[in-house]
Design a protein around this motif. Sequence first.
Motif, PDB file in Angstrom:
ATOM      1  N   ARG A 134       0.755  -1.214  -0.007  1.00 57.63           N
ATOM      2  CA  ARG A 134       0.119  -0.108  -0.135  1.00 57.63           C
ATOM      3  C   ARG A 134       0.898   1.435   0.076  1.00 57.63           C
ATOM      4  O   ARG A 134       0.434   2.154  -0.706  1.00 57.63           O
ATOM      5  CB  ARG A 134      -0.973   0.094   1.273  1.00 57.63           C
ATOM      6  N   LEU A 135       1.883   1.365   0.691  1.00 59.89           N
ATOM      7  CA  LEU A 135       2.850   2.401   0.908  1.00 59.89           C
ATOM      8  C   LEU A 135       4.001   2.523  -0.409  1.00 59.89           C
ATOM      9  O   LEU A 135       4.305   3.666  -0.769  1.00 59.89           O
ATOM     10  CB  LEU A 135       3.488   2.276   2.246  1.00 59.89           C
ATOM     11  N   CYS A 136       4.448   1.468  -0.744  1.00 59.91           N
ATOM     12  CA  CYS A 136       5.275   1.369  -1.721  1.00 59.91           C
ATOM     13  C   CYS A 136       5.276   0.309  -2.685  1.00 59.91           C
ATOM     14  O   CYS A 136       5.826  -0.912  -2.656  1.00 59.91           O
ATOM     15  CB  CYS A 136       6.669   1.271  -1.258  1.00 59.91           C
ATOM     16  N   PRO A 137       4.187   0.465  -3.737  1.00 55.68           N
ATOM     17  CA  PRO A 137       4.061  -0.854  -4.456  1.00 55.68           C
ATOM     18  C   PRO A 137       5.279  -1.200  -5.535  1.00 55.68           C
ATOM     19  O   PRO A 137       5.160  -2.461  -5.748  1.00 55.68           O
ATOM     20  CB  PRO A 137       2.788  -0.287  -5.395  1.00 55.68           C
ATOM     21  N   ASN A 138       6.297  -0.441  -5.549  1.00 54.79           N
ATOM     22  CA  ASN A 138       7.343  -0.791  -6.546  1.00 54.79           C
ATOM     23  C   ASN A 138       8.713  -1.349  -5.928  1.00 54.79           C
ATOM     24  O   ASN A 138       9.593  -1.800  -6.648  1.00 54.79           O
ATOM     25  CB  ASN A 138       7.351   0.183  -7.386  1.00 54.79           C
ATOM     26  N   ILE A 139       8.819  -1.445  -4.527  1.00 55.34           N
ATOM     27  CA  ILE A 139       9.846  -1.972  -3.932  1.00 55.34           C
ATOM     28  C   ILE A 139       9.998  -3.338  -3.812  1.00 55.34           C
ATOM     29  O   ILE A 139       8.877  -4.000  -3.309  1.00 55.34           O
ATOM     30  CB  ILE A 139       9.881  -1.423  -2.349  1.00 55.34           C
ATOM     31  N   PRO A 140      11.002  -4.052  -4.330  1.00 53.10           N
ATOM     32  CA  PRO A 140      11.098  -5.560  -4.163  1.00 53.10           C
ATOM     33  C   PRO A 140      11.117  -5.634  -2.764  1.00 53.10           C
ATOM     34  O   PRO A 140      11.756  -5.534  -1.978  1.00 53.10           O
ATOM     35  CB  PRO A 140      12.111  -5.856  -4.967  1.00 53.10           C
ATOM     36  N   THR A 141      10.239  -6.750  -2.601  1.00 55.68           N
ATOM     37  CA  THR A 141      10.287  -7.572  -0.953  1.00 55.68           C
ATOM     38  C   THR A 141      10.474  -9.143  -1.015  1.00 55.68           C
ATOM     39  O   THR A 141      10.162  -9.492  -2.021  1.00 55.68           O
ATOM     40  CB  THR A 141       8.929  -7.077  -0.391  1.00 55.68           C
ATOM     41  N   ILE A 142      11.371  -9.250  -0.046  1.00 55.67           N
ATOM     42  CA  ILE A 142      11.805 -10.707   0.082  1.00 55.67           C
ATOM     43  C   ILE A 142      11.177 -11.110   1.204  1.00 55.67           C
ATOM     44  O   ILE A 142      11.236 -10.779   2.416  1.00 55.67           O
ATOM     45  CB  ILE A 142      13.455 -10.647   0.159  1.00 55.67           C
ATOM     46  N   LEU A 143      10.609 -12.169   1.225  1.00 61.61           N
ATOM     47  CA  LEU A 143       9.929 -13.061   2.309  1.00 61.61           C
ATOM     48  C   LEU A 143      10.764 -14.163   2.634  1.00 61.61           C
ATOM     49  O   LEU A 143      11.132 -15.167   1.857  1.00 61.61           O
ATOM     50  CB  LEU A 143       8.481 -13.460   1.688  1.00 61.61           C
ATOM     51  N   MET A 144      11.266 -14.383   3.873  1.00 65.08           N
ATOM     52  CA  MET A 144      12.255 -15.252   4.662  1.00 65.08           C
ATOM     53  C   MET A 144      11.258 -16.173   5.549  1.00 65.08           C
ATOM     54  O   MET A 144      10.357 -15.539   6.073  1.00 65.08           O
ATOM     55  CB  MET A 144      13.385 -14.555   5.409  1.00 65.08           C
ATOM     56  N   THR A 145      11.290 -17.403   5.162  1.00 60.60           N
ATOM     57  CA  THR A 145      10.667 -18.407   6.267  1.00 60.60           C
ATOM     58  C   THR A 145      11.466 -19.483   6.430  1.00 60.60           C
ATOM     59  O   THR A 145      12.221 -20.074   5.640  1.00 60.60           O
ATOM     60  CB  THR A 145       9.329 -18.691   5.390  1.00 60.60           C
ATOM     61  N   ALA A 146      11.173 -20.041   7.648  1.00 63.28           N
ATOM     62  CA  ALA A 146      11.892 -21.616   8.150  1.00 63.28           C
ATOM     63  C   ALA A 146      10.867 -22.534   7.926  1.00 63.28           C
ATOM     64  O   ALA A 146      11.121 -23.665   8.079  1.00 63.28           O
ATOM     65  CB  ALA A 146      12.318 -21.307   9.446  1.00 63.28           C
ATOM     66  N   TYR A 147       9.657 -22.179   7.241  1.00 66.68           N
ATOM     67  CA  TYR A 147       8.849 -23.336   7.184  1.00 66.68           C
ATOM     68  C   TYR A 147       8.513 -23.732   5.756  1.00 66.68           C
ATOM     69  O   TYR A 147       8.787 -22.891   4.819  1.00 66.68           O
ATOM     70  CB  TYR A 147       7.164 -22.708   7.762  1.00 66.68           C
ATOM     71  N   ASP A 148       7.613 -24.939   5.383  1.00 66.01           N
ATOM     72  CA  ASP A 148       7.793 -25.284   4.203  1.00 66.01           C
ATOM     73  C   ASP A 148       6.683 -24.423   3.503  1.00 66.01           C
ATOM     74  O   ASP A 148       5.632 -23.878   3.860  1.00 66.01           O
ATOM     75  CB  ASP A 148       7.083 -26.655   4.260  1.00 66.01           C
TER      76      ASP A 148
END
Length: 168
Positions: free
Chosen positions: A108-122
């Motif tokens: 909503r704030l910054c639609p063009n910034i690439p975001t990386i989602l880190m997870t320890a889960y499957d």
Amino acid sequence: MKGVISNIEPRSLSRSDYFLQRQSLPAMQPHRRISPQTVLLVDDDPDLLISLSDALRFWLAPLTIEGYLSPYDALHALREAPDRYLVIATDFRMPQMDGVTFLRGVRRLCPNIPTILMTAYDLGSCYLDTSTVGAYETIRKPFEREEMIALFERALHFTDQIRTQRIK
């Protein structure tokens, strides 16, 4: 702000340690970035924030790293200066807010910034589809240093392309 780990100093390495570690990575070309040069990290694990900040600063210098233990504090910082950040990386599971909800706020704030989602889960059990949550990419913990550095390089390159197109 409470829960902020900002401008974390890199752990000191001797010159020979630097070159030994640098040689162990695949060849990476230096990346020219458009100012500003800040990466936003969000994770409830302070040790991960520090080690990831150290690695990013060491291998992708010069970068300013802002690390937040609280996704609410990170969203506040993003609201204050949305054009300041090149890439945002967040954990999937945090006690105050999950990563998907955080990413929706980022979008909503910054639609063009690439975001990386880190997870320890499957990834399959997290009902997670990278495109539906708006993440540039998802990475599973624990990750290899080379894999994470390459992912940030791609995301930084993507940011450069978007900002260059806006300038034209």
